[in-house]
Scaffold this motif. Structure first.
Motif, PDB file in Angstrom:
ATOM      1  N   THR A 100      49.466  43.385  56.997  1.00  0.00           N
ATOM      2  CA  THR A 100      49.784  44.602  56.243  1.00  0.00           C
ATOM      3  C   THR A 100      51.128  44.465  55.538  1.00  0.00           C
ATOM      4  O   THR A 100      51.275  44.859  54.371  1.00  0.00           O
ATOM      5  CB  THR A 100      49.808  45.817  57.182  1.00  0.00           C
ATOM      6  OG1 THR A 100      48.553  45.916  57.857  1.00  0.00           O
ATOM      7  CG2 THR A 100      50.056  47.101  56.411  1.00  0.00           C
ATOM      8  N   VAL A 132      43.259  48.115  55.312  1.00  0.00           N
ATOM      9  CA  VAL A 132      44.608  48.267  54.775  1.00  0.00           C
ATOM     10  C   VAL A 132      44.502  49.016  53.449  1.00  0.00           C
ATOM     11  O   VAL A 132      43.778  48.594  52.545  1.00  0.00           O
ATOM     12  CB  VAL A 132      45.304  46.910  54.555  1.00  0.00           C
ATOM     13  CG1 VAL A 132      46.708  47.124  53.997  1.00  0.00           C
ATOM     14  CG2 VAL A 132      45.362  46.123  55.858  1.00  0.00           C
ATOM     15  N   ILE A 173      50.781  42.326  52.423  1.00  0.00           N
ATOM     16  CA  ILE A 173      50.209  43.074  51.300  1.00  0.00           C
ATOM     17  C   ILE A 173      51.245  44.032  50.719  1.00  0.00           C
ATOM     18  O   ILE A 173      51.350  44.189  49.502  1.00  0.00           O
ATOM     19  CB  ILE A 173      48.945  43.837  51.750  1.00  0.00           C
ATOM     20  CG1 ILE A 173      47.835  42.841  52.108  1.00  0.00           C
ATOM     21  CG2 ILE A 173      48.460  44.795  50.660  1.00  0.00           C
ATOM     22  CD1 ILE A 173      46.585  43.484  52.674  1.00  0.00           C
ATOM     23  N   ALA A 174      52.027  44.667  51.598  1.00  0.00           N
ATOM     24  CA  ALA A 174      53.053  45.609  51.135  1.00  0.00           C
ATOM     25  C   ALA A 174      54.115  44.919  50.283  1.00  0.00           C
ATOM     26  O   ALA A 174      54.753  45.573  49.442  1.00  0.00           O
ATOM     27  CB  ALA A 174      53.708  46.292  52.326  1.00  0.00           C
ATOM     28  N   ALA A 196      46.515  50.228  50.216  1.00  0.00           N
ATOM     29  CA  ALA A 196      47.735  49.936  49.459  1.00  0.00           C
ATOM     30  C   ALA A 196      47.834  50.863  48.254  1.00  0.00           C
ATOM     31  O   ALA A 196      46.936  50.876  47.397  1.00  0.00           O
ATOM     32  CB  ALA A 196      47.745  48.478  49.009  1.00  0.00           C
ATOM     33  N   THR A 208      49.478  51.647  44.788  1.00  0.00           N
ATOM     34  CA  THR A 208      50.094  50.823  43.759  1.00  0.00           C
ATOM     35  C   THR A 208      50.843  51.683  42.740  1.00  0.00           C
ATOM     36  O   THR A 208      50.615  52.887  42.632  1.00  0.00           O
ATOM     37  CB  THR A 208      49.021  49.995  43.014  1.00  0.00           C
ATOM     38  OG1 THR A 208      48.138  50.888  42.303  1.00  0.00           O
ATOM     39  CG2 THR A 208      48.198  49.179  43.997  1.00  0.00           C
ATOM     40  N   VAL A 216      52.856  46.919  44.598  1.00  0.00           N
ATOM     41  CA  VAL A 216      52.386  47.724  45.728  1.00  0.00           C
ATOM     42  C   VAL A 216      53.531  48.611  46.200  1.00  0.00           C
ATOM     43  O   VAL A 216      54.604  48.124  46.555  1.00  0.00           O
ATOM     44  CB  VAL A 216      51.883  46.841  46.892  1.00  0.00           C
ATOM     45  CG1 VAL A 216      51.590  47.692  48.125  1.00  0.00           C
ATOM     46  CG2 VAL A 216      50.634  46.087  46.471  1.00  0.00           C
ATOM     47  N   ALA A 270      51.840  50.061  51.934  1.00  0.00           N
ATOM     48  CA  ALA A 270      50.582  49.618  52.534  1.00  0.00           C
ATOM     49  C   ALA A 270      50.531  50.120  53.969  1.00  0.00           C
ATOM     50  O   ALA A 270      51.507  49.990  54.715  1.00  0.00           O
ATOM     51  CB  ALA A 270      50.462  48.093  52.495  1.00  0.00           C
TER      52      ALA A 270
END
Length: 223
Positions: A25, A166, A28-29, A168, A170, A34, A37
């Motif tokens: 996570t 997850v 991805i964050a 996210a 944006t 982003v 997340a």
């Protein structure tokens, strides 16, 4: 952007699994574009929320009801812009082995605990350990776009883990980041299999049904 894990690596224990999930996570964050997340057990508007029998703790005289139950991580409500009305959001400290807690939505609080502050009350849902209510959040649509407000109970994902999703948020068009998220997933661990889409695509089943229904009604009107 919605990332649903379909296959995860094998882990020695739950602690290792949770560490892996939160590391993913965070990765991805960190993707440019982003904003945040967060982890969740379901996709909002995906039609896969769970329901379970509920009793106020110690009140077996009240017939069991079936609110929707969701497992979510810290920051979930802020990311989805769901206001916290009373109390607080979940924190990283709400993990396995700590006292069980829960957050309920406004409809749940008004239905089952009218005239009380709710905070500090305890609930027993689906055979889980009694959980202390630590917050109340605004109502939001869980399963479908056109649904009426329903009772919802949220648990910390780390205390009540489910298949990982997850979410996210944006800063721009989420569709443009889908390929980037897929690439990050592949680089993070090739053993992970995931479905990466936008929230609109994840909720497309109901949207398509609504479009078909609108078309049919229009056609009947013309006839």
């Amino acid at each position: 952007v919605v990332t649903r894990l379909l296959v995860e690596p094998e882990f020695e224990n739950d602690a290792a699994r949770q560490a892996f999930r939160y590391a993913l996570t965070e990765r991805i964050a960190a993707i440019p574009g982003v904003q945040s997340a967060v982890v969740s057990g379901v996709v909002p508007l995906g039609g896969d929320a769970l329901v379970a029998s509920f009793h106020p703790a110690g009140r077996t005289d009240i017939p069991g009801t079936r609110p929707a139950t969701l497992s979510v991580g810290p920051g979930y409500f802020a990311a989805l812009e769901i206001p916290v009305l009373v109390g607080r959001e979940f924190a990283a400290a709400h993990r396995a082995g700590t006292p069980p807690v829960a957050i309920v939505n406004q409809t749940f609080a008004a239905t089952y605990f009218p005239g009380t502050t709710v905070i500090g009350e305890r609930i027993d849902i689906g055979g889980e350990d009694d959980a202390e209510i630590v917050g109340v959040v605004g109502d939001s649509r869980i399963d479908t776009i056109g649904e009426a407000p329903k009772s919802v109970v949220y648990y910390p994902f780390a205390q009540r883990p489910r298949r990982l999703t997850v979410l996210a948020r944006t800063t721009g068009d989420p569709a443009r980041l889908v390929p980037t998220v897929r690439a990050v997933m592949a680089a993070f661990d090739a053993r992970v299999k995931a479905d990466v889409t936008t929230l609109r695509e994840a909720a497309s089943t109901e949207l398509n049904m609504r479009r078909v229904g609108t078309t049919m009604v229009g056609a009947i009107g013309v006839v």
